[in-house]
Design an enzyme around this catalytic site. Structure first.
Site, PDB file in Angstrom:
ATOM      1  N   ARG A 160       0.850  -1.185   0.000  1.00 21.96           N
ATOM      2  CA  ARG A 160       0.000   0.000   0.000  1.00 21.96           C
ATOM      3  C   ARG A 160       0.889   1.239   0.000  1.00 21.96           C
ATOM      4  O   ARG A 160       2.033   1.182   0.451  1.00 21.96           O
ATOM      5  CB  ARG A 160      -0.916  -0.004   1.228  1.00 21.96           C
ATOM      6  CG  ARG A 160      -1.803  -1.247   1.332  1.00 21.96           C
ATOM      7  CD  ARG A 160      -2.591  -1.252   2.635  1.00 21.96           C
ATOM      8  NE  ARG A 160      -3.458  -2.427   2.749  1.00 21.96           N
ATOM      9  CZ  ARG A 160      -3.113  -3.564   3.351  1.00 21.96           C
ATOM     10  NH1 ARG A 160      -1.907  -3.678   3.891  1.00 21.96           N
ATOM     11  NH2 ARG A 160      -3.966  -4.578   3.413  1.00 21.96           N
ATOM     12  N   LYS A 185      -1.782  -2.416   7.709  1.00 24.52           N
ATOM     13  CA  LYS A 185      -2.979  -1.994   8.429  1.00 24.52           C
ATOM     14  C   LYS A 185      -3.023  -2.640   9.811  1.00 24.52           C
ATOM     15  O   LYS A 185      -2.614  -3.782   9.982  1.00 24.52           O
ATOM     16  CB  LYS A 185      -4.241  -2.394   7.641  1.00 24.52           C
ATOM     17  CG  LYS A 185      -4.532  -1.501   6.448  1.00 24.52           C
ATOM     18  CD  LYS A 185      -5.869  -1.873   5.828  1.00 24.52           C
ATOM     19  CE  LYS A 185      -6.266  -0.917   4.718  1.00 24.52           C
ATOM     20  NZ  LYS A 185      -7.577  -1.260   4.140  1.00 24.52           N
ATOM     21  N   HIS A 259      -2.769   2.127  -5.757  1.00 23.45           N
ATOM     22  CA  HIS A 259      -3.641   0.976  -5.535  1.00 23.45           C
ATOM     23  C   HIS A 259      -3.874   0.203  -6.837  1.00 23.45           C
ATOM     24  O   HIS A 259      -4.112  -1.018  -6.796  1.00 23.45           O
ATOM     25  CB  HIS A 259      -4.969   1.413  -4.921  1.00 23.45           C
ATOM     26  CG  HIS A 259      -5.417   0.506  -3.819  1.00 23.45           C
ATOM     27  ND1 HIS A 259      -4.702   0.323  -2.655  1.00 23.45           N
ATOM     28  CD2 HIS A 259      -6.484  -0.325  -3.720  1.00 23.45           C
ATOM     29  CE1 HIS A 259      -5.322  -0.559  -1.885  1.00 23.45           C
ATOM     30  NE2 HIS A 259      -6.402  -0.972  -2.502  1.00 23.45           N
ATOM     31  N   ARG A 262      -1.140  -2.201  -7.026  1.00 26.45           N
ATOM     32  CA  ARG A 262      -1.411  -3.317  -6.111  1.00 26.45           C
ATOM     33  C   ARG A 262      -2.404  -4.293  -6.734  1.00 26.45           C
ATOM     34  O   ARG A 262      -2.200  -5.515  -6.706  1.00 26.45           O
ATOM     35  CB  ARG A 262      -1.948  -2.748  -4.805  1.00 26.45           C
ATOM     36  CG  ARG A 262      -2.257  -3.747  -3.713  1.00 26.45           C
ATOM     37  CD  ARG A 262      -2.593  -2.988  -2.433  1.00 26.45           C
ATOM     38  NE  ARG A 262      -3.282  -3.802  -1.438  1.00 26.45           N
ATOM     39  CZ  ARG A 262      -2.678  -4.578  -0.554  1.00 26.45           C
ATOM     40  NH1 ARG A 262      -1.365  -4.681  -0.560  1.00 26.45           N
ATOM     41  NH2 ARG A 262      -3.378  -5.272   0.332  1.00 26.45           N
ATOM     42  N   HIS A 285      -3.865  -9.335   3.558  1.00 28.14           N
ATOM     43  CA  HIS A 285      -5.292  -9.387   3.867  1.00 28.14           C
ATOM     44  C   HIS A 285      -5.518 -10.299   5.070  1.00 28.14           C
ATOM     45  O   HIS A 285      -4.818 -11.302   5.235  1.00 28.14           O
ATOM     46  CB  HIS A 285      -6.087  -9.938   2.677  1.00 28.14           C
ATOM     47  CG  HIS A 285      -6.159  -8.997   1.517  1.00 28.14           C
ATOM     48  ND1 HIS A 285      -6.456  -9.422   0.226  1.00 28.14           N
ATOM     49  CD2 HIS A 285      -5.969  -7.654   1.437  1.00 28.14           C
ATOM     50  CE1 HIS A 285      -6.454  -8.376  -0.593  1.00 28.14           C
ATOM     51  NE2 HIS A 285      -6.155  -7.297   0.121  1.00 28.14           N
ATOM     52  N   TYR A 294      -9.938 -10.876  -6.952  1.00 29.42           N
ATOM     53  CA  TYR A 294      -9.023 -10.924  -8.087  1.00 29.42           C
ATOM     54  C   TYR A 294      -9.270 -12.128  -8.980  1.00 29.42           C
ATOM     55  O   TYR A 294      -8.879 -12.133 -10.147  1.00 29.42           O
ATOM     56  CB  TYR A 294      -7.569 -10.911  -7.594  1.00 29.42           C
ATOM     57  CG  TYR A 294      -7.238  -9.642  -6.850  1.00 29.42           C
ATOM     58  CD1 TYR A 294      -7.096  -8.438  -7.530  1.00 29.42           C
ATOM     59  CD2 TYR A 294      -7.123  -9.621  -5.472  1.00 29.42           C
ATOM     60  CE1 TYR A 294      -6.832  -7.252  -6.851  1.00 29.42           C
ATOM     61  CE2 TYR A 294      -6.851  -8.449  -4.782  1.00 29.42           C
ATOM     62  CZ  TYR A 294      -6.706  -7.271  -5.481  1.00 29.42           C
ATOM     63  OH  TYR A 294      -6.452  -6.106  -4.806  1.00 29.42           O
TER      64      TYR A 294
END
Length: 337
Positions: A160, A185, A259, A262, A285, A294
């Site tokens: 990110r 995150k 992004h 990514r 994730h 995806y």
């Protein structure tokens, strides 16, 4: 006597819950803060004084009116509207846990359904477009080497933008096993393997700028950390160059962003039949449900994923997935219908 003012609960929600208990990072806290700033703007436009507001003034009807206002007056998309609702549900979930006397009000708000939003596969650059972008900077100039290092690392690590600009030189390992150590995150750290060629580009950049291990990896002209806006500026610069040089080979309708890089890396990995759980871990994730989007970018990959998932139901492979992964996989399959 307990303080029932709205400000009391909001302050405690941010300081005691989001920051102290959950340990949310600055960007997450900022996104939650923006929802409340917007809510307060709505309440003031309705003639209410924030200093006098009680928690009980924020009813289910008030929240629904706020969400409608955000969509019609502020032109928020359905996704953004749902994000605002998620924040408010989280807030009233906190209130419910600390002040059960407001259970009726909290439950009414928590039960507000999100609006249905059409799910679209993420946009991404093709492999040829990605190659054009990464080769666009002038590798013979100092600035070009810096831009190449930024763009290449963004794509190859799929990190990110905040993870990229938070990197220090010491977070990069160059050698037989090149990798970067990023803070993601929720202040979670992860190690990301990168291609050997990416390592060579980073090594050339570090040497060109004489960077030391304790220093920031990417800085701006004033010597501070590179910002999100700075990364966007670099990407837009090369988008214009590619539009001029390769009008027929580069999709100029795509909004080039960190992004998108990514999304592109994730899609390319899935298209190469990399296990979806490996992609999940690579992207950082917490659930494979986030990653499975995806798969929908390429119908053929989706078909192979379904076949593979089906083959794992036989007894010989019953222990291949953990209980949580089995539940995630079932949820993933439900989204394909």
């Amino acid at each position: 006597m307990k303080d029932n003012s709205l400000s009391y609960y909001v302050q405690n929600y941010f300081l005691s819950y989001l920051i102290s208990q959950r340990g949310y990072g600055n960007n997450t806290v900022a996104s939650y803060r923006d929802t409340f700033k917007l809510l307060f703007m709505f309440l003031e436009s309705d003639g209410k004084k924030l200093s006098k507001l009680k928690l009980t003034d924020i009813s289910q009807t008030c929240v629904l009116q706020f969400l409608e206002w955000a969509e019609t007056e502020r032109h928020n998309s359905v996704s953004t509207r749902n994000l605002r609702l998620t924040v408010l549900k989280s807030f009233f979930g906190y209130v419910l846990s600390t002040s059960p006397e407001f259970s009726g009000q909290c439950t009414d708000i928590i039960n507000i359904p999100a609006k249905r939003v059409e799910k679209k596969p993420p946009l991404y650059l093709t492999e040829s477009e990605t190659k054009l972008l990464l080769n666009a900077p002038d590798r013979n100039s100092r600035e070009g080497i810096r831009h190449m290092a930024i763009l290449t690392l963004l794509y190859d690590s799929a990190c990110r933008v905040q993870e990229l600009i938070n990197l220090n030189v010491a977070d990069v390992t160059i050698g037989r096993c090149c990798k970067v150590f990023v803070k993601g995150k929720g202040s979670k750290y992860r190690e990301i393997p990168i291609f050997g060629e990416t390592g060579k580009i980073l090594e050339r950049y570090i040497n060109a700028y004489g960077l030391k291990p304790g220093e920031v990896l990417f800085t701006n002209r004033s010597g501070g950390r590179l910002t999100r806006a700075g990364v966007s500026y670099i990407m837009n610069k090369y988008k214009k160059i590619l539009q001029e040089r390769y009008a027929n080979r580069f999709n100029s309708n795509l909004s080039l962003s960190p992004h998108l890089m990514r999304h592109s890396k994730a899609t390319h990995l899935v298209n190469e039949n990399v296990n979806i759980y490996n992609v999940r871990d690579f992207l950082g994730h917490t659930s494979v449900i986030t990653t499975q989007v995806y798969l929908t970018s390429n119908p053929e990959v989706t078909r192979k994923a379904i076949e593979k998932a089906s083959s794992k139901t036989v007894s010989e492979s019953n222990d291949y997935y953990s209980l949580q992964e089995k539940e995630d996989l079932l949820a993933f399959l439900e989204t394909l219908i």
